[in-house]
Design a protein around this motif. Structure first.
Motif, short mmCIF file in Angstrom:
data_model
loop_
_atom_site.label_atom_id
_atom_site.label_comp_id
_atom_site.label_asym_id
_atom_site.label_seq_id
_atom_site.Cartn_x
_atom_site.Cartn_y
_atom_site.Cartn_z
N LEU A 229 -0.13 -4.22 3.63
CA LEU A 229 -1.12 -4.00 2.57
C LEU A 229 -2.10 -2.89 2.98
O LEU A 229 -2.48 -2.06 2.15
CB LEU A 229 -1.87 -5.30 2.27
CG LEU A 229 -1.03 -6.42 1.64
CD1 LEU A 229 -1.85 -7.71 1.57
CD2 LEU A 229 -0.56 -6.02 0.25
N ARG A 230 -2.50 -2.91 4.24
CA ARG A 230 -3.39 -1.85 4.73
C ARG A 230 -2.72 -0.48 4.61
O ARG A 230 -3.33 0.49 4.13
CB ARG A 230 -3.78 -2.12 6.19
CG ARG A 230 -4.49 -0.95 6.85
CD ARG A 230 -4.85 -1.24 8.29
NE ARG A 230 -3.73 -1.69 9.10
CZ ARG A 230 -2.78 -0.88 9.59
NH1 ARG A 230 -2.80 0.42 9.34
NH2 ARG A 230 -1.82 -1.38 10.35
N GLN A 231 -1.46 -0.40 5.01
CA GLN A 231 -0.75 0.88 4.94
C GLN A 231 -0.59 1.34 3.50
O GLN A 231 -0.68 2.54 3.19
CB GLN A 231 0.63 0.74 5.60
CG GLN A 231 0.56 0.53 7.11
CD GLN A 231 1.87 0.06 7.70
OE1 GLN A 231 2.86 -0.11 6.99
NE2 GLN A 231 1.88 -0.15 9.01
N ASN A 232 -0.40 0.38 2.58
CA ASN A 232 -0.19 0.73 1.18
C ASN A 232 -1.42 1.39 0.55
O ASN A 232 -1.29 2.12 -0.45
CB ASN A 232 0.20 -0.51 0.37
CG ASN A 232 1.60 -0.97 0.67
OD1 ASN A 232 2.38 -0.27 1.31
ND2 ASN A 232 1.95 -2.17 0.22
N VAL A 233 -2.59 1.10 1.07
CA VAL A 233 -3.81 1.66 0.49
C VAL A 233 -4.31 2.88 1.27
O VAL A 233 -5.36 3.44 0.97
CB VAL A 233 -4.91 0.57 0.41
CG1 VAL A 233 -5.54 0.33 1.77
CG2 VAL A 233 -5.97 0.90 -0.64
N THR A 234 -3.55 3.28 2.29
CA THR A 234 -3.97 4.37 3.17
C THR A 234 -3.10 5.60 2.98
O THR A 234 -1.94 5.64 3.41
CB THR A 234 -3.92 3.93 4.65
OG1 THR A 234 -4.64 2.72 4.81
CG2 THR A 234 -4.51 5.00 5.56
#
Length: 273
Positions: A229-234
């Motif tokens: 999820l963190r990677q998806n927003v970065t």
């Protein structure tokens, strides 16, 4: 194993956490007429709920059926003085579930020798909105059926994790027990940073709060790991990546959180010693 809901349940301590559990039990279909509430100073809301649902409020042990389950939710420091009265509600087939912080299975067994089956549980504050995280450790006398019943009762207020080693409870306390406070402080820090960046204080607080609320709901609904999820927003080279370079640095959030959890675990051990 499919859980059978208790026909007779005694809740000792009807404060905030006890009240949250009670709401969960009623929601999953436990007959309120089989519930007895023991609290020397019940809130007006609890008195009204007991009267409305037909629950017994502060009956004597001789006036209620042999309890299938007794849930101990008083303040931990009250165990010694409350133990003689609690003993009267425990019968050979009774399951005792304790949420008393710092009180081990050994402590409970020593003070409540009538209890042959004991489960120690550690819920957390979001239980009040049925989104709690509870860890539970069963004693040796707990049957598979009793564990299933406890899983249903504790699961009525959120997720349940079962521990094979009671010694892990201190770590649970440091992660999920104290964890909500860490999240609330994150909101405070994010709001303060927003103010420093030029936002009006009230706008910064509303945005910080809504951001954490939304991120938590996304975690709840998504099957993806938090790292994904963190990677998806970065986006590479973007604003989030710039911020994460700070948060994920060697002196960033991970070592700070490790120190915080270690401090909480250490203090939990001191309190239960």
């Amino acid at each position: 194993m499919t859980a059978s809901l208790p026909q007779s349940l005694v809740l000792i301590g009807a404060g905030k956490m006890g009240g949250a559990m009670l709401e969960g039990w009623l929601r999953i279909g436990i007959d309120p007429k089989g519930i007895s509430l023991i609290d020397p100073k019940p809130s007006d809301e609890m008195v009204a709920l007991a009267n409305d649902k037909g629950m017994r409020l502060n009956p004597s042990a001789k006036d209620i059926p042999a309890a299938d389950v007794v849930v101990l939710a008083t303040k931990p420091q009250m165990l010694d003085t409350a133990a003689p009265a609690v003993q009267a509600f425990i019968h050979p087939r009774t399951l005792l579930i304790s949420i008393l912080a710092g009180k081990t299975l050994g402590d409970l067994s020593a003070r409540l020798p009538n209890a042959g089956a004991i489960i120690r549980a550690m819920p957390n504050l979001p239980a009040a909105v049925q989104r709690g995280a509870t860890a539970a450790a069963p004693g040796k006398g707990v049957s598979a059926a009793q564990r299933a019943t406890a899983d249903a009762l504790l699961g009525s207020i959120g997720k349940v994790e079962w521990l094979d080693d009671e010694g892990l409870i201190d770590a649970v306390t440091a992660v999920s027990g104290s964890g909500p406070a860490y999240v609330f402080h994150l909101v405070e820090c994010l709001a303060a940073a927003g103010k420093d960046a030029g936002l009006p204080a009230d706008v910064a607080e509303r945005l910080a709060r809504a951001t954490v609320e939304g991120a938590g709901e996304l975690l709840f609904q998504s099957p993806l790991p938090p790292g994904t999820l963190r990677q998806n927003v970065t986006s590479p080279g973007g604003t989030t990546a710039a911020a994460l370079e700070v948060l994920m640095a060697e002196d960033g959030m991970k070592p700070l959180m490790r120190k915080a959890v270690a401090a909480a675990k250490r203090r939990a051990g001191e309190l239960s010693g």
